[in-house]
Design a protein around this motif. Sequence first.
Motif, PDB file in Angstrom:
ATOM      1  N   PHE A 293       0.528  -1.199   0.129  1.00 37.54           N
ATOM      2  CA  PHE A 293       0.438   0.124  -0.084  1.00 37.54           C
ATOM      3  C   PHE A 293       0.967   1.004  -0.138  1.00 37.54           C
ATOM      4  O   PHE A 293       1.622   1.074   0.654  1.00 37.54           O
ATOM      5  N   ASP A 294       1.023   2.876  -0.442  1.00 35.62           N
ATOM      6  CA  ASP A 294       0.816   3.700   0.631  1.00 35.62           C
ATOM      7  C   ASP A 294       0.535   4.312   0.601  1.00 35.62           C
ATOM      8  O   ASP A 294      -0.240   3.327   1.881  1.00 35.62           O
ATOM      9  N   THR A 295       0.977   5.455   1.292  1.00 35.78           N
ATOM     10  CA  THR A 295       0.965   5.893   2.764  1.00 35.78           C
ATOM     11  C   THR A 295      -0.114   6.798   3.050  1.00 35.78           C
ATOM     12  O   THR A 295      -0.300   7.923   3.394  1.00 35.78           O
ATOM     13  N   ARG A 296      -1.463   7.055   1.864  1.00 35.36           N
ATOM     14  CA  ARG A 296      -2.731   8.011   1.313  1.00 35.36           C
ATOM     15  C   ARG A 296      -3.592   6.916   1.209  1.00 35.36           C
ATOM     16  O   ARG A 296      -3.547   5.899   0.857  1.00 35.36           O
ATOM     17  N   HIS A 297      -4.621   7.828   2.195  1.00 35.76           N
ATOM     18  CA  HIS A 297      -5.972   7.259   1.799  1.00 35.76           C
ATOM     19  C   HIS A 297      -6.880   7.479   0.827  1.00 35.76           C
ATOM     20  O   HIS A 297      -6.993   8.015   0.523  1.00 35.76           O
TER      21      HIS A 297
ATOM     22  N   ILE B   5      -0.969  -5.068  -4.737  1.00 34.97           N
ATOM     23  CA  ILE B   5      -0.658  -4.045  -4.467  1.00 34.97           C
ATOM     24  C   ILE B   5      -2.403  -3.350  -5.225  1.00 34.97           C
ATOM     25  O   ILE B   5      -2.467  -3.248  -5.029  1.00 34.97           O
ATOM     26  N   GLU B   6      -2.236  -1.852  -4.315  1.00 39.69           N
ATOM     27  CA  GLU B   6      -3.019  -0.992  -3.722  1.00 39.69           C
ATOM     28  C   GLU B   6      -3.560  -0.284  -4.814  1.00 39.69           C
ATOM     29  O   GLU B   6      -4.625  -0.602  -5.573  1.00 39.69           O
ATOM     30  N   ASN B   7      -2.290   0.561  -5.499  1.00 42.04           N
ATOM     31  CA  ASN B   7      -3.361   1.331  -6.708  1.00 42.04           C
ATOM     32  C   ASN B   7      -1.764   2.042  -8.335  1.00 42.04           C
ATOM     33  O   ASN B   7      -1.028   1.509  -7.600  1.00 42.04           O
ATOM     34  N   ARG B   8      -2.411   2.961  -8.606  1.00 41.97           N
ATOM     35  CA  ARG B   8      -1.020   2.811  -9.649  1.00 41.97           C
ATOM     36  C   ARG B   8      -0.173   3.821  -9.237  1.00 41.97           C
ATOM     37  O   ARG B   8       0.934   3.871  -9.617  1.00 41.97           O
ATOM     38  N   ASN B   9      -0.694   4.820  -7.993  1.00 39.36           N
ATOM     39  CA  ASN B   9       1.018   5.023  -7.526  1.00 39.36           C
ATOM     40  C   ASN B   9       1.637   4.586  -6.394  1.00 39.36           C
ATOM     41  O   ASN B   9       2.764   4.735  -7.485  1.00 39.36           O
TER      42      ASN B   9
END
Length: 334
Positions: free
Chosen positions: A31-35, A111-115
């Motif tokens: 995950f990244d660190t953004r909601h 994996i959470e997202n494109r970012n």
Amino acid sequence: MKFLLPMLFMMSSLSYAKTFKLMQYNVENLFDTRHDQNKEDYVYLPLNVKNRIPGMNEYCAKQGSPFNVNQCLNLDWTEPKLQRKLQNIAQVIRSYDNSGQGPDVVVIEEIENRNVLNQLATQGLRGLYRFQVLLEGEDERGIDIGILSKYPVISAQRYPLVINGQRVGTRGITGVALNVEGKTVAVFGNHWPSQSNPVQFREASARMLNELAKQSRADLIVAAGDFNTLPTDVPSPFNHLVDFVDAEREARKVNRNLHPGTHFFKGEWSSLDHIFIHKSSKMKPRFDRFQIMNRPFIMKRDERGSGQMIPNRFDFDNATGYSDHLPMTMEFEY
């Protein structure tokens, strides 16, 4: 002399055989660190972000075991920890062979997202993977399937899982068509519903995959990912993959020393992860080069009783380790 020319031609042909290299890897909650709005990604956020989200405590209280509740409330998923995990995952991908350049394509689960996929490609794997695909799905936590490719993407589409006319809140299947030096390669990335779901969900995923592959006219059709299917599943979802060959099963016929599995749970190895090859594929599978990548640096001693070397999963408190799965790889000649 008349025998020498054909022999030289055969040697020349063999020397010019090209290879397409594929890896699949469940990277365990990257995950990244953004909601992300409308996603329950609360566990993997910095504490200073968690504390500002309305209803956070109520959400965490519903996470079942004391361990899950504590992790939800207190895990501090900071940017330095994320950067460490990105570098660690990149190290595994680069260790595909001695070149350090990684395989041609990597199918990534959890994996959470494109970012965060872009961060993996541009930081840990800088310059290796020009083409990136991640299509957001319905998974409640927000985990998706990402694909990194050295070859151009012709098309990409996500196929949601539909049962009885209703979309299921899960990842579905991500399909891409790649231009591999004039050849078309169809790659289907999979992360089927977990074992906490009825086996019928995975059966529906298998039927969808088999039908999608039937519609492809690619030179190579391959399905890779975490299929969340055990040999004890009854009925077996894999019964519906009638047009596919299981690469691991074929590889074990030529290499009896393969690692026993990709995932270790409750003292036993299994391969939740698979690479399936469609029978219509024209590229030649090299089962003798199939790998379950149990590199020494991604393993650790199981201290809970078995004493075996098992995947060194990422420790979200001290930012060490990799994943609870091992990567699986396959090569094809054309």
